[in-house]
Design a protein around this motif. Structure first.
Motif, PDB file in Angstrom:
ATOM      1  N   ARG A  38       0.847  -1.195   0.000  1.00  0.00           N
ATOM      2  CA  ARG A  38       0.000   0.000   0.000  1.00  0.00           C
ATOM      3  C   ARG A  38       0.882   1.245   0.000  1.00  0.00           C
ATOM      4  N   LEU A  39       0.232   2.386   0.013  1.00  0.00           N
ATOM      5  CA  LEU A  39       0.926   3.672   0.051  1.00  0.00           C
ATOM      6  C   LEU A  39       1.315   4.034   1.480  1.00  0.00           C
ATOM      7  N   TYR A  40       2.542   4.524   1.645  1.00  0.00           N
ATOM      8  CA  TYR A  40       2.999   5.046   2.926  1.00  0.00           C
ATOM      9  C   TYR A  40       3.583   6.443   2.731  1.00  0.00           C
ATOM     10  N   VAL A  76       5.899   6.682  -0.649  1.00  0.00           N
ATOM     11  CA  VAL A  76       6.412   5.488  -1.305  1.00  0.00           C
ATOM     12  C   VAL A  76       5.268   4.485  -1.397  1.00  0.00           C
ATOM     13  N   ASP A  77       5.136   3.860  -2.568  1.00  0.00           N
ATOM     14  CA  ASP A  77       4.004   2.985  -2.839  1.00  0.00           C
ATOM     15  C   ASP A  77       4.503   1.552  -3.011  1.00  0.00           C
ATOM     16  N   PHE A  78       4.114   0.679  -2.078  1.00  0.00           N
ATOM     17  CA  PHE A  78       4.449  -0.735  -2.169  1.00  0.00           C
ATOM     18  C   PHE A  78       3.329  -1.544  -2.811  1.00  0.00           C
ATOM     19  N   ALA A  97      -3.581  -4.939   2.736  1.00  0.00           N
ATOM     20  CA  ALA A  97      -4.072  -4.073   1.669  1.00  0.00           C
ATOM     21  C   ALA A  97      -4.263  -2.678   2.218  1.00  0.00           C
ATOM     22  N   GLY A  98      -4.340  -1.736   1.314  1.00  0.00           N
ATOM     23  CA  GLY A  98      -4.533  -0.353   1.718  1.00  0.00           C
ATOM     24  C   GLY A  98      -4.560   0.534   0.502  1.00  0.00           C
ATOM     25  N   PRO A  99      -4.653   1.821   0.706  1.00  0.00           N
ATOM     26  CA  PRO A  99      -4.741   2.749  -0.426  1.00  0.00           C
ATOM     27  C   PRO A  99      -3.452   2.788  -1.234  1.00  0.00           C
ATOM     28  N   ALA A 100      -3.610   3.056  -2.524  1.00  0.00           N
ATOM     29  CA  ALA A 100      -2.464   3.222  -3.411  1.00  0.00           C
ATOM     30  C   ALA A 100      -2.209   4.703  -3.638  1.00  0.00           C
ATOM     31  N   MET A 101      -1.234   5.012  -4.470  1.00  0.00           N
ATOM     32  CA  MET A 101      -0.871   6.391  -4.759  1.00  0.00           C
ATOM     33  C   MET A 101      -2.030   7.112  -5.440  1.00  0.00           C
ATOM     34  N   PRO A 102      -2.396   8.313  -4.974  1.00  0.00           N
ATOM     35  CA  PRO A 102      -3.438   9.079  -5.661  1.00  0.00           C
ATOM     36  C   PRO A 102      -3.031   9.393  -7.097  1.00  0.00           C
ATOM     37  N   ALA A 103      -4.028   9.558  -7.950  1.00  0.00           N
ATOM     38  CA  ALA A 103      -3.745   9.856  -9.356  1.00  0.00           C
ATOM     39  C   ALA A 103      -3.049  11.202  -9.501  1.00  0.00           C
ATOM     40  N   THR A 104      -3.440  12.170  -8.698  1.00  0.00           N
ATOM     41  CA  THR A 104      -2.812  13.491  -8.731  1.00  0.00           C
ATOM     42  C   THR A 104      -2.577  13.974  -7.306  1.00  0.00           C
ATOM     43  N   ILE A 105      -1.499  14.711  -7.132  1.00  0.00           N
ATOM     44  CA  ILE A 105      -1.189  15.311  -5.837  1.00  0.00           C
ATOM     45  C   ILE A 105      -0.842  16.770  -6.085  1.00  0.00           C
ATOM     46  N   SER A 106      -1.662  17.662  -5.608  1.00  0.00           N
ATOM     47  CA  SER A 106      -1.398  19.089  -5.752  1.00  0.00           C
ATOM     48  C   SER A 106      -0.946  19.654  -4.414  1.00  0.00           C
ATOM     49  N   LEU A 107       0.175  20.370  -4.436  1.00  0.00           N
ATOM     50  CA  LEU A 107       0.693  21.024  -3.230  1.00  0.00           C
ATOM     51  C   LEU A 107       0.518  22.536  -3.289  1.00  0.00           C
ATOM     52  N   ALA A 108      -0.148  23.011  -4.313  1.00  0.00           N
ATOM     53  CA  ALA A 108      -0.299  24.453  -4.505  1.00  0.00           C
ATOM     54  C   ALA A 108      -1.006  25.087  -3.317  1.00  0.00           C
ATOM     55  N   GLY A 109      -0.442  26.160  -2.808  1.00  0.00           N
ATOM     56  CA  GLY A 109      -1.065  26.911  -1.727  1.00  0.00           C
ATOM     57  C   GLY A 109      -0.914  26.315  -0.352  1.00  0.00           C
TER      58      GLY A 109
END
Length: 724
Positions: free
Chosen positions: A355-357, A433-435, A493-505
């Motif tokens: 999963r995503l960590y 990091v996505d396992f 099991a767990g969540p995977a990497m989001p399709a998009t990651i915005s850090l704006a603002g």
């Protein structure tokens, strides 16, 4: 950051003069006469923040003067198990290590290495009482020839590293206090914030928490003994949560407090990793004459400046006769351990699910740079399953933040043709990091091969079985500085990497707008002392990083201006008169030229800075004028935005910009506290609305900036920063 190869191409000839005299010393520098015992790698589970490493919690009382939430934290000596097979003097496993550190005493939390992690909320100030219960005798040798170290070994000064803090709570070197109530020249903490604690073992600190979401840490900063107190263990984490965190969580990124542990909290996705390198006393003990009584498993710290290893002493850079004999114990140029600790355990293993960590890393080493990355193991059977296969990389990281908060945009690091993740002492990295999709049973080693000292390196500090210069390192065991820890993928099991990651603002607006890959070189007017960026002109400070020799002829590092203090030497001591005294709310550009052979992580108290650009220059016969060479280089994509610890490379000049705002002390209703009747002991010097009195030592808001290679900081690469 300019790469080592780029540096060699653009300024190899220019840097030769500073590199050659130092590197022969590096290769001669031995392994201190002691090596850690051969601890088997990856047999102990990693300690997790909030589970094995206790959090500190409010004590339920109301803080004096301000009325905000209050904490009570002890500083003292204790023992802890840093590896289950640490041998005793008889060779049997089970040795405990003596340490110094913090604990939440009000809530009866136990002393543990790195204990006392604080989780704070943006715009919710806290106040803390620290009880100094340190013993009079240190647990590692202390060189009393360094300024400040000869006044006592039990001093403490708490610095919230990365915090936007009133000067009285910044925990600078002269903010120290002792168990008997004596204190440094700048210690007015209790007089301002808790008069009932004057002349006791207690010290009062106030943290406004007005910054954006970030991972900080608090550690000792007492005058003359910072390097040994921090090495002894006086350090812990500080997590500041803001609304920015909720924005990330909404995208599917694990929360900074969604703490993970394989059994206690199986669904959490947040992992904190604190790296240190140590040397442990082996069963055979230490050399005769070692200044501190120790047992097997205790910390060893180098204590001899050996002329047989260093060659002839240098001429004191500040003039005067050479003092003799060399002191024992003596400071050394840098301290490189032979055994890696992660979260206070030597070579730990951590089980993770597919999963995503999110991983927040802190380099808390005294001197060692790190470039951590995931690689496969070299086999499935011991000892090869404890060794790395560097030709089989594991998942890469996505970096979303640094010690200055979130980046403007995510950055891919450590993959093929991607930026290398490099973390200097005191730097932090916020990573994803996505396992996902990795089969249970797969193992990855978190691997490091950053040279020490950085960037030149010396083989004797690179502990691994393939290095003939470190024969004590054998497959499957320490000493080893390349294999930090192991990740083992287990079912789940767990969540995977989001399709998009915005850090704006998600971070404070920059002073100067930046574009990745585009350097911003100010237009310098030396006659006017200004730097112009676009249509705006700022005050300019020209500074230098220097290497020279102290009064005993020992190698030492210094910060200075562009004005020579001796022919060809520009360094100043920490105790020399202040030269960096900006006015409150001023914005300045600093141009810093590195005349040494090392990269120096320069840490700024009070302010965060933006890196504008770097450029090679000719340090040979430097006379105060920076003769630029080649083309300017933009900061790395993962150095954009705000930083408070900045890598400054040999043979380069760097430009940074910062604004010297000052924090306000407010009460529980967010109203500024009136200190207009509070003075610092000097007639006529009082505080104001939300403002403490000025320092009785410097007459202003007293901070420092310095190299965070701790042996450099105290010998003598630190300068006052006084805001008036």
């Amino acid at each position: 950051m300019i790469t080592r190869r780029q540096f060699m191409k653009t300024s190899a000839g220019a840097a030769a003069a500073i590199a050659t005299h130092k590197m022969w010393l590096r290769e001669a520098y031995a392994q201190y006469g002691v090596n850690s015992p051969p601890l088997q790698k990856f047999v102990d589970p990693m300690r997790m923040v909030g589970v094995d490493i206790p959090l500190a919690l409010p004590d339920g009382t109301t803080a004096p003067i301000t009325g905000v939430a209050h904490y009570t934290i002890d500083i003292g000596e204790f023992t802890d198990t840093l590896h289950s097979q640490m041998p005793t003097s008889l060779g049997t496993p089970g040795a405990l290590t003596r340490l110094w550190g913090y604990r939440d005493s009000a809530n009866a939390k136990p002393f543990t290495h790195l204990g006392g992690v604080i989780v704070a909320t943006k715009n919710t100030p806290i106040q803390l009482t620290f009880n100094n219960n340190l013993p009079a005798s240190p647990i590692v040798p202390v060189d009393t020839t360094l300024p400040g170290a000869n006044t006592g070994f039990d001093h403490a000064a708490v610095h919230l590293h990365g915090g936007f803090i009133p000067w009285i709570s910044d925990g600078g070197p002269f903010d120290w206090w002792a168990p008997n109530g004596t204190s440094g020249l700048s210690f007015i903490n209790n007089r301002v914030l808790n008069p009932a604690n004057i002349n006791t073992n207690k010290a009062e600190y106030y943290y406004p928490n007005t910054q954006t979401d970030r991972f900080m840490w608090y550690h000792d900063h007492a005058f003359g003994i910072t390097r040994t107190n921090a090495y002894s263990g006086i350090a812990s984490g500080y997590v500041l949560l803001g609304p920015e965190e909720a924005s990330l969580v909404a995208l599917g990124v694990p929360s900074a407090v969604d703490l993970y542990h394989p059994t206690a909290l199986p669904n959490g996705g947040m992992i904190y990793l604190v790296f240190q390198d140590k040397i442990f006393v082996p069963p055979a003990g230490v050399p005769v004459g070692y200044p501190v009584a120790v047992n097997a498993g205790d910390l060893f710290y180098p204590y001899i400046y050996d002329l047989a290893l260093f060659g002839a002493l240098g001429i004191p850079s500040f003039g005067g006769a050479l003092l003799t004999p060399l002191p024992v114990p003596s400071t050394v140029p840098e301290m490189f351990g032979d055994t890696a600790l992660v979260n206070g355990t030597a070579f730990p293993v951590l089980e993770v699910q597919p999963r995503l960590y999110r991983i927040r890393m802190l380099n808390a080493c005294n001197s060692r740079f790190l470039n951590p990355r995931l690689v496969a193991t070299a086999g499935t059977v011991f000892p090869q399953n404890a060794e790395p296969n560097t030709k089989a990389p594991g998942p890469s990281f996505i970096q979303i933040g640094t010690e200055g908060g979130f980046l403007p945009a995510p950055v891919l690091v450590n993959g093929t043709k991607q930026l290398q993740l490099l973390i200097a002492p005191a730097e932090r990295a916020d990573l994803l990091v996505d396992f996902t999709g990795i089969a249970p049973g797969t193992e990855f080693i978190l691997y490091n091969d950053a040279p020490g000292p950085f960037p030149g390196g010396a083989a004797i500090f690179d502990y691994n079985p393939k290095n003939p210069k470190t024969p004590v390192s054998t497959p499957g065991f320490g000493p080893n500085t390349r294999t930090l820890m192991k990740f083992r993928v287990v079912a789940g099991a767990g969540p995977a990497m989001p399709a998009t990651i915005s850090l704006a603002g998600l971070n404070d607006p920059p002073i100067v707008a930046q574009t990745a890959g585009v350097p911003i070189v100010p237009v310098i007017n030396l006659a006017a002392g200004t730097a112009t960026i676009g249509a705006t002109t700022y005050p300019l400070r020209q500074l230098t990083l220097n290497e020279g020799f102290d009064e005993y002829g020992r190698l030492a590092q210094f910060i200075g201006t562009n004005a020579a203090v001796a022919p060809g030497f520009f360094g100043k001591r920490y105790l020399d008169p202040t030269t960096e005294n900006p006015v409150k709310n001023a914005t300045e550009v600093w141009q810093i030229a590195n005349l040494t052979a090392d990269s120096h992580p320069i840490h700024f108290h009070l302010v965060n800075v933006q890196i504008l650009a770097r450029q090679a220059f000719n340090p040979k016969n430097f006379n105060g004028f920076v003769a630029l060479q080649g083309k300017p280089v933009a900061p790395d994509a993962n150095e954009l935005g705000w930083k408070e610890t900045v890598r400054m490379n040999p043979g380069e000049v760097i430009w940074v910009i910062m604004k010297f705002s000052l924090p306000v002390i407010v009460n529980s209703t967010n109203a500024p506290v009136d200190f207009s009747a509070v003075n610092n002991g000097n007639v006529g010097q009082v505080g104001g609305l939300g403002t403490p009195p000025p320092s009785p030592r410097t007459g202003g808001n007293e901070y420092v900036y310095h190299c965070h290679i701790l042996e450099h900081e105290e010998h003598d690469m630190m300068r006052p920063l006084v805001v008036t």
